[in-house]
Write a protein that holds these residues in place. Structure first.
Motif, mmCIF file in Angstrom:
data_model
loop_
_atom_site.group_PDB
_atom_site.id
_atom_site.type_symbol
_atom_site.label_atom_id
_atom_site.label_comp_id
_atom_site.label_asym_id
_atom_site.label_seq_id
_atom_site.Cartn_x
_atom_site.Cartn_y
_atom_site.Cartn_z
ATOM 1 N N PRO A 192 0.838 -1.207 0.000
ATOM 2 C CA PRO A 192 0.000 0.000 0.000
ATOM 3 C C PRO A 192 0.871 1.256 0.000
ATOM 4 C CG PRO A 192 0.113 -0.900 2.211
ATOM 5 C CD PRO A 192 0.865 -1.860 1.332
ATOM 6 N N VAL A 193 1.482 1.561 -1.121
ATOM 7 C CA VAL A 193 2.386 2.700 -1.237
ATOM 8 C C VAL A 193 2.104 3.458 -2.526
ATOM 9 C CG1 VAL A 193 4.222 1.551 0.065
ATOM 10 C CG2 VAL A 193 4.183 1.364 -2.437
ATOM 11 N N TYR A 194 2.586 4.708 -2.562
ATOM 12 C CA TYR A 194 2.598 5.503 -3.788
ATOM 13 C C TYR A 194 4.046 5.900 -4.050
ATOM 14 C CZ TYR A 194 2.565 9.732 -6.633
ATOM 15 O OH TYR A 194 2.854 10.679 -7.587
ATOM 16 N N ILE A 195 4.467 5.785 -5.308
ATOM 17 C CA ILE A 195 5.871 6.027 -5.634
ATOM 18 C C ILE A 195 5.997 7.122 -6.684
ATOM 19 C CG2 ILE A 195 8.024 5.003 -6.467
ATOM 20 C CD1 ILE A 195 6.964 2.294 -5.590
ATOM 21 N N GLU A 196 6.821 8.113 -6.375
ATOM 22 C CA GLU A 196 7.226 9.128 -7.348
ATOM 23 C C GLU A 196 8.622 8.788 -7.854
ATOM 24 O OE1 GLU A 196 5.115 13.361 -6.186
ATOM 25 O OE2 GLU A 196 7.051 12.888 -5.320
ATOM 26 N N PHE A 197 8.880 9.157 -9.090
ATOM 27 C CA PHE A 197 10.219 8.975 -9.650
ATOM 28 C C PHE A 197 10.745 10.354 -10.020
ATOM 29 C CE2 PHE A 197 13.237 7.723 -13.102
ATOM 30 C CZ PHE A 197 14.079 6.980 -12.293
ATOM 31 N N ILE A 198 11.736 10.820 -9.262
ATOM 32 C CA ILE A 198 12.273 12.162 -9.495
ATOM 33 C C ILE A 198 13.692 12.054 -10.047
ATOM 34 C CG2 ILE A 198 10.816 13.229 -7.731
ATOM 35 C CD1 ILE A 198 13.219 13.218 -5.839
ATOM 36 N N ILE A 199 13.988 12.921 -11.034
ATOM 37 C CA ILE A 199 15.264 12.870 -11.739
ATOM 38 C C ILE A 199 15.949 14.217 -11.627
ATOM 39 C CG2 ILE A 199 16.379 12.324 -13.937
ATOM 40 C CD1 ILE A 199 13.769 10.931 -14.758
ATOM 41 N N ILE A 241 -3.229 7.690 -1.938
ATOM 42 C CA ILE A 241 -2.065 8.341 -1.302
ATOM 43 C C ILE A 241 -1.611 9.534 -2.127
ATOM 44 C CG2 ILE A 241 0.335 8.032 -0.583
ATOM 45 C CD1 ILE A 241 -0.368 5.040 -0.146
ATOM 46 N N LYS A 242 -1.588 9.370 -3.448
ATOM 47 C CA LYS A 242 -1.172 10.463 -4.336
ATOM 48 C C LYS A 242 -2.042 11.701 -4.128
ATOM 49 C CE LYS A 242 -0.483 11.618 -9.212
ATOM 50 N NZ LYS A 242 -0.587 11.139 -10.613
ATOM 51 N N GLU A 243 -3.338 11.483 -4.006
ATOM 52 C CA GLU A 243 -4.261 12.602 -3.803
ATOM 53 C C GLU A 243 -4.062 13.241 -2.436
ATOM 54 O OE1 GLU A 243 -8.044 10.846 -4.492
ATOM 55 O OE2 GLU A 243 -7.719 10.586 -6.658
ATOM 56 N N GLN A 246 -0.969 15.732 -2.393
ATOM 57 C CA GLN A 246 -0.866 16.723 -3.462
ATOM 58 C C GLN A 246 -0.501 18.116 -2.955
ATOM 59 O OE1 GLN A 246 -0.892 16.518 -6.950
ATOM 60 N NE2 GLN A 246 -0.523 14.437 -6.244
ATOM 61 N N ASN A 247 -1.091 18.523 -1.857
ATOM 62 C CA ASN A 247 -0.877 19.894 -1.354
ATOM 63 C C ASN A 247 0.072 19.947 -0.168
ATOM 64 O OD1 ASN A 247 -2.743 20.981 -3.274
ATOM 65 N ND2 ASN A 247 -4.432 20.251 -1.967
ATOM 66 N N ILE A 248 0.978 19.026 -0.114
ATOM 67 C CA ILE A 248 1.920 18.990 1.000
ATOM 68 C C ILE A 248 2.841 20.208 0.973
ATOM 69 C CG2 ILE A 248 3.619 17.650 -0.270
ATOM 70 C CD1 ILE A 248 4.284 16.184 2.288
ATOM 71 N N ASP A 249 3.160 20.720 2.131
ATOM 72 C CA ASP A 249 4.061 21.870 2.246
ATOM 73 C C ASP A 249 5.489 21.422 1.966
ATOM 74 O OD1 ASP A 249 5.457 24.132 2.849
ATOM 75 O OD2 ASP A 249 4.878 24.220 4.967
ATOM 76 N N ILE A 268 12.375 8.992 6.117
ATOM 77 C CA ILE A 268 11.965 9.962 7.133
ATOM 78 C C ILE A 268 10.520 9.687 7.521
ATOM 79 C CG2 ILE A 268 13.553 11.749 6.303
ATOM 80 C CD1 ILE A 268 11.118 13.099 4.973
ATOM 81 N N ASN A 269 10.117 10.304 8.622
ATOM 82 C CA ASN A 269 8.727 10.234 9.064
ATOM 83 C C ASN A 269 8.149 11.640 9.028
ATOM 84 O OD1 ASN A 269 7.239 10.339 12.275
ATOM 85 N ND2 ASN A 269 6.230 9.608 10.439
ATOM 86 N N LEU A 270 7.034 11.814 8.328
ATOM 87 C CA LEU A 270 6.354 13.108 8.281
ATOM 88 C C LEU A 270 4.871 12.909 8.528
ATOM 89 C CD1 LEU A 270 7.779 15.151 5.255
ATOM 90 C CD2 LEU A 270 8.165 15.537 7.679
ATOM 91 N N LYS A 271 4.264 13.933 9.127
ATOM 92 C CA LYS A 271 2.810 13.926 9.291
ATOM 93 C C LYS A 271 2.192 14.704 8.132
ATOM 94 C CE LYS A 271 1.389 13.157 14.051
ATOM 95 N NZ LYS A 271 0.359 12.188 13.657
ATOM 96 N N ILE A 272 1.282 14.065 7.430
ATOM 97 C CA ILE A 272 0.568 14.706 6.325
ATOM 98 C C ILE A 272 -0.918 14.567 6.601
ATOM 99 C CG2 ILE A 272 0.163 14.720 3.840
ATOM 100 C CD1 ILE A 272 2.892 13.403 3.500
ATOM 101 N N LYS A 273 -1.586 15.720 6.781
ATOM 102 C CA LYS A 273 -3.007 15.721 7.131
ATOM 103 C C LYS A 273 -3.270 14.844 8.357
ATOM 104 C CE LYS A 273 -4.735 16.755 2.498
ATOM 105 N NZ LYS A 273 -5.614 16.336 1.389
ATOM 106 N N ASP A 274 -2.466 15.058 9.396
ATOM 107 C CA ASP A 274 -2.587 14.342 10.679
ATOM 108 C C ASP A 274 -2.397 12.839 10.556
ATOM 109 O OD1 ASP A 274 -3.093 16.698 12.083
ATOM 110 O OD2 ASP A 274 -5.223 16.624 11.533
ATOM 111 N N LYS A 275 -1.771 12.411 9.483
ATOM 112 C CA LYS A 275 -1.510 10.992 9.308
ATOM 113 C C LYS A 275 0.005 10.777 9.177
ATOM 114 C CE LYS A 275 -4.132 8.621 6.487
ATOM 115 N NZ LYS A 275 -4.693 8.038 5.235
ATOM 116 N N ASP A 276 0.508 9.775 9.905
ATOM 117 C CA ASP A 276 1.935 9.472 9.836
ATOM 118 C C ASP A 276 2.278 8.813 8.504
ATOM 119 O OD1 ASP A 276 3.521 10.188 12.188
ATOM 120 O OD2 ASP A 276 2.073 8.977 13.299
ATOM 121 N N TYR A 277 3.350 9.306 7.890
ATOM 122 C CA TYR A 277 3.842 8.714 6.656
ATOM 123 C C TYR A 277 5.306 8.324 6.807
ATOM 124 C CZ TYR A 277 0.016 9.452 3.355
ATOM 125 O OH TYR A 277 -1.162 9.363 2.673
#
Length: 504
Positions: A192-199, A241-243, A246-249, A268-277
């Motif tokens: 259950p993950v979403y993956i971005e590929f950044i270059i 997860i992608k949605e 989307q508006n993460i700081d 790393i661990n970050l909170k996004i919309k009060d949810k741990d990621y």
């Protein structure tokens, strides 16, 4: 009272430290897990590329076309165009078929690095890739296949580049490339993950044709990176997860900039919309080991909440006496673990040579054989012993014999990889497990070991030799049968005069 307060502070400090240690350990573990997933998927793509190369490309009718093209100086000539069309027609159906299994690019190159034909963009050809594609230069220099991630003129890809030979001469090169989606799809469908590929944006601007750069957009989070617009999501969970992100700081990711410069895997661990990621960054390196891109894996993870909850509960409920008891038990517990680990190590180590003993070897080979036969990875083993070792003991004494055993172990160990497993089988016999190693490479190693020992001058005994048997585990073979084959090969080497390598 002062001592009581001091003890409370000490206890709380250790509780907090333990909490952070658990969090760090979890991050490291997840980083390694995702790194292993990436490497496994990249390996499977390499195997898939090998099948394509062997089945469709490495054929005389294909290579002859490249040979003819390499002799034409005018790439705008009708003859050159005709050869390109002929190659395209011969492999068109196979290329289209393999695209269903993630194949992105089939790219033929001439010996001077000129692009002969790109199946992904057949209209773009004739440009030189020297200085752009390091993989081609490595294949050209060493005449061996190369696998790595690389950005070209038209696309980036997980490339497997092969030399093309005709009558023993290098006449061209071909690379079989897969898009990042081929790796992302396998992971997103399993977890259950979403993956971005950044270059790296600088590499996109430097290497890609200008009209191809429109397929990339600047990351709204990572300023120095571009995102490939063709990257897809492959599960409902990934889309959700992608949605959510989307508006993460983007300021939340300032902490990762230093890690980007190091070019290493991290989480790393970050909170996004009060949810741990859990957010893991798995670096993708080029043929020279330089980081060119990252897989950014977003995973909603409740473990961090559990860790914090447990931390708070301990802080609120711990008293001086309970903390003191806990501390004593904690120390005792770890001492017991260390003691058991020490005993285990002693039980699995050969006391004379310091390497693994027979018991440890049997456990290891059973495990590696199971992995090899399940996933189809090659597994080879070398069995060797010291020739005429009994004479060494009889003539020079057991102290000298022990010296020879330890010296042989020292020499052999220096020739092995960190992934190889070296053990004393008994007496003067030794075993070496070679993971992910075909019989051909195992034989090469065995021959090298034989020569190293043969040329080494020992104290008192001067020169000694070893005899070796080499075998690769069969897909349906049990361990006992495998050992029997190794024994027979070793005795065959003995019968044929010793100081030799025997294999099937």
């Amino acid at each position: 009272m002062g001592l009581f307060s001091f003890l409370i502070i000490i206890v709380l400090f250790f509780i907090y430290k333990n909490y952070k240690k658990q969090e760090k350990l979890y991050l490291q573990t997840m980083t390694k897990n995702f790194e292993a997933l990436y490497k496994n998927n990249a390996y499977l793509l390499k195997e898939r590329s090998n099948i394509i190369y062997d089945s469709f490309i490495n054929k005389e009718k294909i290579i002859k076309i490249v040979v003819k093209a390499s002799k034409i100086k005018d790439i705008k000539s009708k003859e050159f165009k005709k050869l390109r069309e002929e190659l395209y027609k011969k492999l068109y159906n196979e290329y289209n078929y393999m695209k269903n299994y993630g194949l992105q690019e089939l790219h033929f190159h001439l010996p001077d690095y000129t692009s002969f034909i790109r199946f992904y963009r057949p209209e773009k050809y004739g440009d030189s890739l020297k200085g752009v594609r390091k993989s081609l230069e490595l294949v050209h220099e060493f005449k061996k296949p190369v696998s790595c991630f690389e950005i070209g003129r038209v696309v980036h890809g997980f490339r497997n580049v092969y030399p093309l030979f005709y009558n023993g001469e290098l006449v061209g090169m071909v690379d079989v490339a897969y898009h990042a989606n081929s790796i992302i799809s396998g992971i997103e469908r399993a977890l259950p993950v979403y993956i971005e590929f950044i270059i790296d944006s600088n590499l996109i601007k430097k290497k890609l044709f200008e009209d191809e750069q429109k397929l990339y957009t600047k990351s709204h989070i990572f300023e120095d990176f571009f995102i490939d617009k063709d990257v897809k999501t492959f599960s409902k969970e990934a889309q959700i997860i992608k949605e959510e992100i989307q508006n993460i700081d983007k300021n939340k990711f300032k902490i990762v900039e230093k890690n980007f410069k190091n070019g290493k895997n991290f989480s790393i661990n970050l909170k996004i919309k009060d949810k741990d990621y859990l957010i893991s960054f798995i670096c993708v390196k080029d043929c020279e080991g330089k980081t060119e891109a990252y897989f950014v894996i977003y995973k909603p993870d409740k473990i961090f909440g559990y860790l914090r909850y447990n931390f708070i509960i301990v802080l609120l409920t711990t008293t001086f006496l309970l903390t003191l008891v806990f501390s004593i038990l904690y120390v005792y517990f770890w001492k017991q673990i260390e003691y058991r680990e020490k005993l285990k190590k002693i039980s699995e180590t050969d006391t004379l040579t310091g390497i693994a003993n027979r018991r440890a070897f049997i456990e290891k080979i059973k495990y590696e054989a199971k992995i090899s036969q399940r996933f189809g990875y090659p597994l080879s083993v070398i069995l060797f012993d010291i020739d005429n070792f009994k004479k060494v003991n009889d003539i020079y004494g057991h102290d000298t014999g022990d010296y020879v055993l330890k010296e042989v172990v020292k020499i052999i160990s220096g020739q092995l990889r960190r992934t190889d497993f070296f053990a004393r089988w008994g007496g003067e016999e030794f075993m070496i497990i070679l993971k992910n190693t075909d019989l051909k490479d195992a034989i090469k190693l065995a021959e090298r070991l034989r020569k190293v020992i043969e040329n080494y001058k020992f104290e008192k005994v001067s020169y000694i030799t070893i005899s070796l048997g080499v075998a690769k585990l069969k897909s349906d073979e049990d361990i006992d049968s495998f050992f029997k084959r190794l024994d027979e090969l070793l005795y065959k080497a003995k019968r044929k005069g010793k100081n030799r390598v025997e294999f099937e």
